[in-house]
Write an enzyme that holds these catalytic residues in place. Sequence first.
Site, mmCIF file in Angstrom:
data_model
loop_
_atom_site.group_PDB
_atom_site.id
_atom_site.type_symbol
_atom_site.label_atom_id
_atom_site.label_comp_id
_atom_site.label_asym_id
_atom_site.label_seq_id
_atom_site.Cartn_x
_atom_site.Cartn_y
_atom_site.Cartn_z
ATOM 1 N N ASP A 53 62.960 28.061 65.041
ATOM 2 C CA ASP A 53 62.900 28.574 63.990
ATOM 3 C C ASP A 53 64.791 28.809 64.284
ATOM 4 O OD1 ASP A 53 63.824 30.489 65.747
ATOM 5 O OD2 ASP A 53 61.839 31.536 64.525
ATOM 6 N N SER A 54 64.996 28.346 64.757
ATOM 7 C CA SER A 54 66.654 28.244 65.423
ATOM 8 C C SER A 54 67.039 27.000 64.246
ATOM 9 C CB SER A 54 67.020 27.713 66.754
ATOM 10 O OG SER A 54 66.040 26.255 67.272
ATOM 11 N N LYS A 122 54.914 28.713 69.467
ATOM 12 C CA LYS A 122 55.340 30.510 69.644
ATOM 13 C C LYS A 122 55.618 31.591 69.360
ATOM 14 C CE LYS A 122 60.321 29.528 70.904
ATOM 15 N NZ LYS A 122 60.541 31.081 70.390
ATOM 16 N N GLU A 124 57.200 34.991 69.080
ATOM 17 C CA GLU A 124 58.070 36.391 69.824
ATOM 18 C C GLU A 124 57.324 37.969 69.929
ATOM 19 O OE1 GLU A 124 61.895 36.535 67.715
ATOM 20 O OE2 GLU A 124 62.458 34.391 68.091
ATOM 21 N N GLU A 191 64.763 34.904 77.018
ATOM 22 C CA GLU A 191 66.378 34.601 76.796
ATOM 23 C C GLU A 191 67.080 36.120 76.481
ATOM 24 O OE1 GLU A 191 66.145 33.053 72.156
ATOM 25 O OE2 GLU A 191 67.939 33.680 72.228
HETATM 26 O O1 KIV Z 1 64.492 28.498 67.755
HETATM 27 C C1 KIV Z 1 64.380 28.059 69.209
HETATM 28 O O2 KIV Z 1 65.450 27.880 69.153
HETATM 29 C C2 KIV Z 1 64.129 28.835 70.490
HETATM 30 C C3 KIV Z 1 65.128 28.855 71.454
HETATM 31 C C4 KIV Z 1 66.259 29.419 71.679
HETATM 32 C C5 KIV Z 1 64.113 29.682 72.959
HETATM 33 O O3 KIV Z 1 63.700 29.963 70.112
#
Ligand code: KIV
Length: 273
Positions: A53-54, A122, A124, A191
């Site tokens: 989600d980055s 994934k 968090e 992280e």
């Molecule tokens: O969203 C992302 O890119 C991430 C990575 C930094 C692990 O969660």
Amino acid sequence: MSTYTAEDQRKVTTRRLAEMKQRGEKIACLTAYDFTMARLVDEAGVDFILVGDSASNVMAGNTTTLPMTLDQMIYHARCVVNGVKRALVVCDMPFGTYQGNSKEALANAIRIMKESGAEAVKLEGGAEIRESVERILSAGIPVCGHLGLTPQSINKFGSYTVRAREQAEAEKLLNDARMLDELGCFALVLEKIPADLAAQVAREVSIPVIGIGAGGAVDGQILVAQDMLGMSKGFSPRFLRRYADLSTVINDALSHYVSDVKISDFPNEKEQY
Ligand code: KIV
């Protein structure tokens, strides 16, 4: 310059990642959000591609990951899946799609799997999202955990500094990691935490631990592709190694093109019909 060719060209699965941890083979992970980058990343032999989600920061220019929607994540994941032959494709569940209620979390994870073709999700967090993790796993959807600096909680943390330096936070992180392992997650991202703590987690849990700013004594590493390629400017955390300076390469090519158009050098006779 060293190049790498994956010996084993079979599709990477969660099971193969577990085998890699068992035999001590490091797992190479990168993010991708689109077809073109995903194909390059896959061809380079990356084992695990995260549709992070980055994308909110890197693709959309937002200052946090919070605005990302489920539809947007599905779109990015679909584009990545279309470019990948070998790597495992994992899609982030965006903020607000799994924290509230585990039934909604499952419905959202199912949408990601059905509509994007990603092979895992994934999430968090630790104990707070236990029910969602359990329910998603119960539907046969592989889950990757994410602890330490969890950017979806930036408004709680107030900054992107290193997490779990204090004992209480480190103990909670260890307990959360053990819990995610016991529940049956297939991997765990850590992280921006102290390297010693990350090493301890990697020793204690059975699943592969993938670090970003978590030192070298874990089972694999992940970076944002645009960051390690030098496409992002002004983002230089200590953990980031730049493998190229694509900003300069792209800037030079773009200004060369503009100049060629302006002086009527492009197109030439061979470049027309
Ligand atoms: O969203 C992302 O890119 C991430 C990575 C930094 C692990 O969660």
